[in-house]
Design a protein around this motif. Sequence first.
Motif, mmCIF file in Angstrom:
data_model
loop_
_atom_site.group_PDB
_atom_site.id
_atom_site.type_symbol
_atom_site.label_atom_id
_atom_site.label_comp_id
_atom_site.label_asym_id
_atom_site.label_seq_id
_atom_site.Cartn_x
_atom_site.Cartn_y
_atom_site.Cartn_z
ATOM 1 N N PHE A 12 0.629 -1.218 0.041
ATOM 2 C CA PHE A 12 -0.008 0.144 0.023
ATOM 3 C C PHE A 12 0.746 1.167 0.088
ATOM 4 O O PHE A 12 0.277 2.318 -0.065
ATOM 5 C CB PHE A 12 -1.004 0.134 1.153
ATOM 6 C CG PHE A 12 -1.923 -1.019 1.326
ATOM 7 C CD1 PHE A 12 -2.703 -1.392 0.250
ATOM 8 C CD2 PHE A 12 -1.906 -2.059 2.456
ATOM 9 C CE1 PHE A 12 -3.581 -2.334 0.493
ATOM 10 C CE2 PHE A 12 -2.336 -3.047 2.492
ATOM 11 C CZ PHE A 12 -3.666 -3.404 1.392
ATOM 12 N N GLY A 13 2.251 1.324 0.195
ATOM 13 C CA GLY A 13 2.938 2.450 0.339
ATOM 14 C C GLY A 13 2.897 2.812 1.862
ATOM 15 O O GLY A 13 2.524 2.264 2.755
ATOM 16 N N VAL A 14 2.665 4.213 1.700
ATOM 17 C CA VAL A 14 2.845 4.922 3.216
ATOM 18 C C VAL A 14 1.242 4.975 3.767
ATOM 19 O O VAL A 14 0.257 5.146 3.436
ATOM 20 C CB VAL A 14 3.154 6.218 3.180
ATOM 21 C CG1 VAL A 14 2.750 6.925 4.409
ATOM 22 C CG2 VAL A 14 4.289 6.618 2.489
ATOM 23 N N LEU A 15 1.165 4.019 4.862
ATOM 24 C CA LEU A 15 -0.124 4.002 5.686
ATOM 25 C C LEU A 15 -0.578 5.196 6.300
ATOM 26 O O LEU A 15 -1.646 5.486 6.519
ATOM 27 C CB LEU A 15 -0.220 2.866 6.534
ATOM 28 C CG LEU A 15 0.081 1.470 5.916
ATOM 29 C CD1 LEU A 15 0.225 0.554 7.018
ATOM 30 C CD2 LEU A 15 -0.878 1.026 4.842
ATOM 31 N N PRO A 36 -5.160 1.913 4.034
ATOM 32 C CA PRO A 36 -6.090 2.666 3.152
ATOM 33 C C PRO A 36 -7.051 1.711 2.588
ATOM 34 O O PRO A 36 -6.674 0.596 1.933
ATOM 35 C CB PRO A 36 -5.401 3.516 2.133
ATOM 36 C CG PRO A 36 -4.011 2.551 1.937
ATOM 37 C CD PRO A 36 -3.776 2.009 2.964
ATOM 38 N N LEU A 37 -8.304 2.346 2.309
ATOM 39 C CA LEU A 37 -9.374 1.452 1.291
ATOM 40 C C LEU A 37 -8.569 1.318 0.047
ATOM 41 O O LEU A 37 -7.895 2.159 -0.635
ATOM 42 C CB LEU A 37 -10.514 1.995 1.174
ATOM 43 C CG LEU A 37 -11.449 2.303 2.625
ATOM 44 C CD1 LEU A 37 -12.580 3.060 2.528
ATOM 45 C CD2 LEU A 37 -11.727 0.784 3.338
ATOM 46 N N THR A 38 -8.984 0.050 -0.594
ATOM 47 C CA THR A 38 -8.342 -0.113 -1.919
ATOM 48 C C THR A 38 -9.657 -0.018 -3.023
ATOM 49 O O THR A 38 -10.690 -0.744 -2.594
ATOM 50 C CB THR A 38 -7.230 -1.152 -2.239
ATOM 51 O OG1 THR A 38 -8.225 -2.396 -1.917
ATOM 52 C CG2 THR A 38 -6.297 -1.029 -1.543
ATOM 53 N N MET A 39 -9.370 0.234 -4.171
ATOM 54 C CA MET A 39 -10.389 0.187 -5.350
ATOM 55 C C MET A 39 -9.850 -0.912 -6.328
ATOM 56 O O MET A 39 -8.672 -0.736 -6.633
ATOM 57 C CB MET A 39 -11.065 1.697 -5.653
ATOM 58 C CG MET A 39 -11.877 2.294 -5.060
ATOM 59 S SD MET A 39 -11.417 2.683 -3.237
ATOM 60 C CE MET A 39 -9.994 3.829 -3.585
ATOM 61 N N LEU A 83 -5.750 -0.891 -5.786
ATOM 62 C CA LEU A 83 -5.040 0.446 -5.421
ATOM 63 C C LEU A 83 -5.831 1.181 -4.416
ATOM 64 O O LEU A 83 -7.097 1.673 -4.555
ATOM 65 C CB LEU A 83 -4.810 1.317 -6.800
ATOM 66 C CG LEU A 83 -4.449 0.643 -8.048
ATOM 67 C CD1 LEU A 83 -4.337 1.569 -9.092
ATOM 68 C CD2 LEU A 83 -2.891 0.127 -7.554
ATOM 69 N N PRO A 84 -4.938 1.923 -3.701
ATOM 70 C CA PRO A 84 -5.731 3.067 -2.763
ATOM 71 C C PRO A 84 -5.888 4.210 -3.472
ATOM 72 O O PRO A 84 -5.692 4.370 -4.880
ATOM 73 C CB PRO A 84 -4.315 3.573 -1.832
ATOM 74 C CG PRO A 84 -3.224 2.493 -1.969
ATOM 75 C CD PRO A 84 -3.653 1.683 -3.354
ATOM 76 N N SER A 85 -6.696 5.272 -3.210
ATOM 77 C CA SER A 85 -7.123 6.391 -4.046
ATOM 78 C C SER A 85 -5.885 7.436 -4.301
ATOM 79 O O SER A 85 -4.786 7.258 -3.631
ATOM 80 C CB SER A 85 -7.828 7.373 -3.032
ATOM 81 O OG SER A 85 -9.240 6.843 -2.911
ATOM 82 N N GLY A 86 -5.817 7.782 -5.511
ATOM 83 C CA GLY A 86 -4.574 8.529 -5.699
ATOM 84 C C GLY A 86 -4.704 8.593 -7.498
ATOM 85 O O GLY A 86 -5.223 8.160 -8.128
ATOM 86 N N ARG A 87 -3.368 9.483 -7.993
ATOM 87 C CA ARG A 87 -3.302 9.695 -9.215
ATOM 88 C C ARG A 87 -2.159 8.632 -9.585
ATOM 89 O O ARG A 87 -0.924 8.546 -9.026
ATOM 90 C CB ARG A 87 -2.932 10.979 -9.701
ATOM 91 C CG ARG A 87 -4.180 11.886 -9.391
ATOM 92 C CD ARG A 87 -4.008 13.251 -9.849
ATOM 93 N NE ARG A 87 -2.925 13.924 -9.502
ATOM 94 C CZ ARG A 87 -1.414 14.186 -10.299
ATOM 95 N NH1 ARG A 87 -1.832 13.739 -11.804
ATOM 96 N NH2 ARG A 87 -0.387 14.440 -10.038
ATOM 97 N N VAL A 109 -10.408 6.876 -7.198
ATOM 98 C CA VAL A 109 -11.150 7.404 -6.283
ATOM 99 C C VAL A 109 -12.228 6.484 -5.565
ATOM 100 O O VAL A 109 -12.643 5.569 -6.026
ATOM 101 C CB VAL A 109 -12.341 8.475 -6.894
ATOM 102 C CG1 VAL A 109 -13.243 9.373 -6.123
ATOM 103 C CG2 VAL A 109 -11.456 9.479 -7.898
ATOM 104 N N SER A 110 -12.407 6.801 -4.117
ATOM 105 C CA SER A 110 -12.949 5.999 -3.205
ATOM 106 C C SER A 110 -14.453 5.837 -4.010
ATOM 107 O O SER A 110 -15.015 6.564 -4.212
ATOM 108 C CB SER A 110 -13.072 6.537 -2.030
ATOM 109 O OG SER A 110 -13.696 5.547 -1.156
#
Length: 176
Positions: A12-15, A36-39, A83-87, A109-110
Amino acid sequence: GFYTVQAYHPDFGVLGTLENVEVRSGQTTTLRFDPPLTMAVSGTIVSSSQGCRSAVTMALVNLENSFLILATSSTTGEWSAQLPSGRYELTASKPGCIDVEDPENVTVVSGATNSSISRTMVAANAYVSGQVIVAGANVTTDTVVVAESEKGDIVVADVDTTVKNGINYTLNLASG
């Protein structure tokens, strides 16, 4: 004293990051970090070559923190990742094949699902081979060779660190 504490997870990277955490002598400070929540993000590899549809590595790089998540396509070219939210920036790679598309920006996006992402791969028809030499000998630590075409297509080859003398990498490219 006061510290900034960060938790990092390989999937997940940085929690999370907690600032101004006070630490006192003789006391235990308990902190909680939740993943984080993942999509779901998924897509298809398109190619006239069956060999360029299966076992393609999809690389998704988070544009905020450079965290890399990899996924591999199935024999039918389907792939998916959580993936967690992000670009993210998406590219595809496989030895002997070339991702002919520009890197694609994917926004996660969540609550949303990205499921129509496709990448086009073509079979390589040209090759560049060579040696990576450090201190007079073939390199013995993990190394990659990267080629970028004038159109911005990027091809990566792992250097074979088991080769003691001679050619230790081959880039699979498209001619022209």
